[in-house]
Each structure stands twice: as structure tokens, then as C-alpha cells.
Design a protein around this motif. Sequence first.
Motif, PDB file in Angstrom:
ATOM      1  N   ILE A   3       0.824  -1.208   0.000  1.00  0.00           N
ATOM      2  CA  ILE A   3       0.000   0.000   0.000  1.00  0.00           C
ATOM      3  C   ILE A   3       0.860   1.261   0.000  1.00  0.00           C
ATOM      4  O   ILE A   3       0.506   2.267  -0.623  1.00  0.00           O
ATOM      5  CB  ILE A   3      -0.994  -0.026   1.170  1.00  0.00           C
ATOM      6  N   LEU A   4       2.020   1.232   0.642  1.00  0.00           N
ATOM      7  CA  LEU A   4       2.896   2.400   0.638  1.00  0.00           C
ATOM      8  C   LEU A   4       3.417   2.709  -0.762  1.00  0.00           C
ATOM      9  O   LEU A   4       3.562   3.881  -1.135  1.00  0.00           O
ATOM     10  CB  LEU A   4       4.063   2.196   1.598  1.00  0.00           C
ATOM     11  N   SER A   5       3.649   1.685  -1.542  1.00  0.00           N
ATOM     12  CA  SER A   5       4.078   1.896  -2.925  1.00  0.00           C
ATOM     13  C   SER A   5       2.980   2.566  -3.727  1.00  0.00           C
ATOM     14  O   SER A   5       3.236   3.462  -4.534  1.00  0.00           O
ATOM     15  CB  SER A   5       4.438   0.561  -3.574  1.00  0.00           C
ATOM     16  N   TRP A   6       1.735   2.132  -3.506  1.00  0.00           N
ATOM     17  CA  TRP A   6       0.622   2.753  -4.237  1.00  0.00           C
ATOM     18  C   TRP A   6       0.399   4.190  -3.782  1.00  0.00           C
ATOM     19  O   TRP A   6      -0.003   5.043  -4.577  1.00  0.00           O
ATOM     20  CB  TRP A   6      -0.655   1.935  -4.094  1.00  0.00           C
ATOM     21  N   ILE A   7       0.662   4.494  -2.533  1.00  0.00           N
ATOM     22  CA  ILE A   7       0.547   5.878  -2.067  1.00  0.00           C
ATOM     23  C   ILE A   7       1.602   6.748  -2.753  1.00  0.00           C
ATOM     24  O   ILE A   7       1.307   7.854  -3.225  1.00  0.00           O
ATOM     25  CB  ILE A   7       0.650   5.951  -0.534  1.00  0.00           C
ATOM     26  N   LEU A   8       2.827   6.251  -2.836  1.00  0.00           N
ATOM     27  CA  LEU A   8       3.883   6.988  -3.517  1.00  0.00           C
ATOM     28  C   LEU A   8       3.546   7.167  -4.992  1.00  0.00           C
ATOM     29  O   LEU A   8       3.665   8.268  -5.539  1.00  0.00           O
ATOM     30  CB  LEU A   8       5.222   6.260  -3.365  1.00  0.00           C
ATOM     31  N   PHE A   9       3.130   6.099  -5.633  1.00  0.00           N
ATOM     32  CA  PHE A   9       2.685   6.201  -7.023  1.00  0.00           C
ATOM     33  C   PHE A   9       1.524   7.178  -7.143  1.00  0.00           C
ATOM     34  O   PHE A   9       1.431   7.932  -8.099  1.00  0.00           O
ATOM     35  CB  PHE A   9       2.230   4.843  -7.552  1.00  0.00           C
ATOM     36  N   GLY A  10       0.634   7.153  -6.171  1.00  0.00           N
ATOM     37  CA  GLY A  10      -0.534   8.024  -6.206  1.00  0.00           C
ATOM     38  C   GLY A  10      -0.178   9.494  -6.143  1.00  0.00           C
ATOM     39  O   GLY A  10      -0.811  10.325  -6.799  1.00  0.00           O
ATOM     40  N   LEU A  11       0.814   9.836  -5.341  1.00  0.00           N
ATOM     41  CA  LEU A  11       1.262  11.226  -5.282  1.00  0.00           C
ATOM     42  C   LEU A  11       1.724  11.716  -6.651  1.00  0.00           C
ATOM     43  O   LEU A  11       1.350  12.796  -7.103  1.00  0.00           O
ATOM     44  CB  LEU A  11       2.395  11.376  -4.262  1.00  0.00           C
ATOM     45  N   ILE A  12       2.517  10.908  -7.293  1.00  0.00           N
ATOM     46  CA  ILE A  12       3.019  11.269  -8.618  1.00  0.00           C
ATOM     47  C   ILE A  12       1.889  11.205  -9.648  1.00  0.00           C
ATOM     48  O   ILE A  12       1.755  12.084 -10.500  1.00  0.00           O
ATOM     49  CB  ILE A  12       4.187  10.349  -9.018  1.00  0.00           C
ATOM     50  N   ALA A  13       1.049  10.187  -9.539  1.00  0.00           N
ATOM     51  CA  ALA A  13      -0.058  10.024 -10.492  1.00  0.00           C
ATOM     52  C   ALA A  13      -1.057  11.165 -10.370  1.00  0.00           C
ATOM     53  O   ALA A  13      -1.646  11.586 -11.364  1.00  0.00           O
ATOM     54  CB  ALA A  13      -0.751   8.685 -10.272  1.00  0.00           C
ATOM     55  N   GLY A  14      -1.266  11.680  -9.177  1.00  0.00           N
ATOM     56  CA  GLY A  14      -2.153  12.821  -8.990  1.00  0.00           C
ATOM     57  C   GLY A  14      -1.650  14.048  -9.732  1.00  0.00           C
ATOM     58  O   GLY A  14      -2.428  14.776 -10.345  1.00  0.00           O
ATOM     59  N   ALA A  15      -0.359  14.268  -9.691  1.00  0.00           N
ATOM     60  CA  ALA A  15       0.232  15.391 -10.426  1.00  0.00           C
ATOM     61  C   ALA A  15       0.084  15.187 -11.932  1.00  0.00           C
ATOM     62  O   ALA A  15      -0.247  16.125 -12.664  1.00  0.00           O
ATOM     63  CB  ALA A  15       1.700  15.548 -10.044  1.00  0.00           C
ATOM     64  N   ILE A  16       0.297  13.961 -12.390  1.00  0.00           N
ATOM     65  CA  ILE A  16       0.146  13.661 -13.820  1.00  0.00           C
ATOM     66  C   ILE A  16      -1.311  13.807 -14.246  1.00  0.00           C
ATOM     67  O   ILE A  16      -1.608  14.362 -15.309  1.00  0.00           O
ATOM     68  CB  ILE A  16       0.657  12.236 -14.134  1.00  0.00           C
ATOM     69  N   ALA A  17      -2.243  13.333 -13.415  1.00  0.00           N
ATOM     70  CA  ALA A  17      -3.670  13.451 -13.730  1.00  0.00           C
ATOM     71  C   ALA A  17      -4.073  14.916 -13.820  1.00  0.00           C
ATOM     72  O   ALA A  17      -4.859  15.301 -14.691  1.00  0.00           O
ATOM     73  CB  ALA A  17      -4.510  12.738 -12.680  1.00  0.00           C
ATOM     74  N   LYS A  18      -3.541  15.736 -12.938  1.00  0.00           N
ATOM     75  CA  LYS A  18      -3.822  17.175 -12.974  1.00  0.00           C
ATOM     76  C   LYS A  18      -3.262  17.785 -14.249  1.00  0.00           C
ATOM     77  O   LYS A  18      -3.860  18.684 -14.836  1.00  0.00           O
ATOM     78  CB  LYS A  18      -3.229  17.835 -11.727  1.00  0.00           C
ATOM     79  N   PHE A  19      -2.118  17.294 -14.698  1.00  0.00           N
ATOM     80  CA  PHE A  19      -1.528  17.770 -15.949  1.00  0.00           C
ATOM     81  C   PHE A  19      -2.378  17.349 -17.143  1.00  0.00           C
ATOM     82  O   PHE A  19      -2.566  18.110 -18.083  1.00  0.00           O
ATOM     83  CB  PHE A  19      -0.096  17.237 -16.082  1.00  0.00           C
ATOM     84  N   ILE A  20      -2.903  16.115 -17.098  1.00  0.00           N
ATOM     85  CA  ILE A  20      -3.743  15.600 -18.188  1.00  0.00           C
ATOM     86  C   ILE A  20      -5.083  16.330 -18.225  1.00  0.00           C
ATOM     87  O   ILE A  20      -5.606  16.621 -19.296  1.00  0.00           O
ATOM     88  CB  ILE A  20      -3.954  14.077 -18.035  1.00  0.00           C
ATOM     89  N   LEU A  21      -5.646  16.630 -17.053  1.00  0.00           N
ATOM     90  CA  LEU A  21      -6.939  17.299 -16.947  1.00  0.00           C
ATOM     91  C   LEU A  21      -6.760  18.659 -16.270  1.00  0.00           C
ATOM     92  O   LEU A  21      -7.098  18.832 -15.106  1.00  0.00           O
ATOM     93  CB  LEU A  21      -7.907  16.447 -16.123  1.00  0.00           C
ATOM     94  N   PRO A  22      -6.222  19.640 -16.996  1.00  0.00           N
ATOM     95  CA  PRO A  22      -6.003  20.940 -16.359  1.00  0.00           C
ATOM     96  C   PRO A  22      -7.324  21.644 -16.061  1.00  0.00           C
ATOM     97  O   PRO A  22      -8.370  21.301 -16.601  1.00  0.00           O
ATOM     98  CB  PRO A  22      -5.192  21.704 -17.400  1.00  0.00           C
ATOM     99  N   GLY A  23      -7.266  22.604 -15.189  1.00  0.00           N
ATOM    100  CA  GLY A  23      -8.455  23.373 -14.844  1.00  0.00           C
ATOM    101  C   GLY A  23      -8.544  23.562 -13.348  1.00  0.00           C
ATOM    102  O   GLY A  23      -7.750  23.027 -12.581  1.00  0.00           O
ATOM    103  N   ARG A  24      -9.535  24.318 -12.948  1.00  0.00           N
ATOM    104  CA  ARG A  24      -9.724  24.597 -11.532  1.00  0.00           C
ATOM    105  C   ARG A  24     -10.499  23.473 -10.884  1.00  0.00           C
ATOM    106  O   ARG A  24     -11.540  23.067 -11.378  1.00  0.00           O
ATOM    107  CB  ARG A  24     -10.468  25.902 -11.353  1.00  0.00           C
ATOM    108  N   ASP A  25      -9.982  23.009  -9.774  1.00  0.00           N
ATOM    109  CA  ASP A  25     -10.673  21.997  -8.986  1.00  0.00           C
ATOM    110  C   ASP A  25     -11.196  22.652  -7.722  1.00  0.00           C
ATOM    111  O   ASP A  25     -10.538  23.511  -7.137  1.00  0.00           O
ATOM    112  CB  ASP A  25      -9.733  20.841  -8.626  1.00  0.00           C
ATOM    113  N   PRO A  26     -12.374  22.238  -7.247  1.00  0.00           N
ATOM    114  CA  PRO A  26     -12.961  22.860  -6.063  1.00  0.00           C
ATOM    115  C   PRO A  26     -12.112  22.748  -4.805  1.00  0.00           C
ATOM    116  O   PRO A  26     -12.158  23.600  -3.952  1.00  0.00           O
ATOM    117  CB  PRO A  26     -14.284  22.114  -5.886  1.00  0.00           C
ATOM    118  N   GLY A  27     -11.299  21.715  -4.671  1.00  0.00           N
ATOM    119  CA  GLY A  27     -10.582  21.493  -3.425  1.00  0.00           C
ATOM    120  C   GLY A  27      -9.154  21.975  -3.390  1.00  0.00           C
ATOM    121  O   GLY A  27      -8.530  21.994  -2.347  1.00  0.00           O
ATOM    122  N   GLY A  28      -8.576  22.335  -4.500  1.00  0.00           N
ATOM    123  CA  GLY A  28      -7.198  22.792  -4.528  1.00  0.00           C
ATOM    124  C   GLY A  28      -6.193  21.658  -4.557  1.00  0.00           C
ATOM    125  O   GLY A  28      -6.515  20.508  -4.870  1.00  0.00           O
ATOM    126  N   ILE A  29      -4.971  21.979  -4.199  1.00  0.00           N
ATOM    127  CA  ILE A  29      -3.864  21.036  -4.321  1.00  0.00           C
ATOM    128  C   ILE A  29      -3.964  19.869  -3.339  1.00  0.00           C
ATOM    129  O   ILE A  29      -3.619  18.739  -3.668  1.00  0.00           O
ATOM    130  CB  ILE A  29      -2.504  21.758  -4.193  1.00  0.00           C
TER     131      ILE A  29
END
Length: 87
Positions: A3-29
Motif C-alpha cells: 500500500i505504501l508503494s501505491w501511495i507513492l505512485f498516487g502522489l506522482i499520479a495525482g500530479a500527472i492526472a492534474k496535468f492531463i486534466l487541467p483546470g480549476r478543482d474545487p478542493g485545490g492542491i
Amino acid sequence: MGILSWILFGLIAGAIAKFILPGRDPGGIIVTIVIGIVGGLLGGWIATGVAGGAGVTGFNLMSFVWAVIGSVILLLIYRLVFHRTRA
């Protein structure tokens, strides 16, 4: 893969997902980071259970792809839910 590996991957994947889907999100970073972590877990679950594969083992390109896919899915769902409640 733990699960710790998926959390680390998730941190990076979240940044990539934000790059793929740019725009304003209601919750911020912070919400985007949480979506990335949960998306990484979702991607791992999809890869091991739903996709019917042998599962994801270790840090590799396919693991990262599944984490990004899970993050993009959750980011889309998050935007749909919160966009409707505001309108």
C-alpha cells in the motif's frame, strides 16, 4: 506491491492526472493529492482484480500507468460531482 508503494505512485499520479486534466478543482492542491493517492489505490485494484491480469508487482511502467488511470478516473468523478452541486 504494498500500500505504501501505491501511495507513492498516487502522489506522482495525482500530479500527472492534474496535468492531463487541467483546470480549476474545487478542493485545490490538497484534494488533488488525496485524489492521486486514492486513484493509485484504485488503479492497483483495477489492475489486480477487475482487469483479470496477474496483478501489478513492484515499481514498473505498468504500475505507474494503472495509478495514473485510477487518478484520472477519480478526478473526473470528483469534477462531475462537485460541478453539479455548485450549478
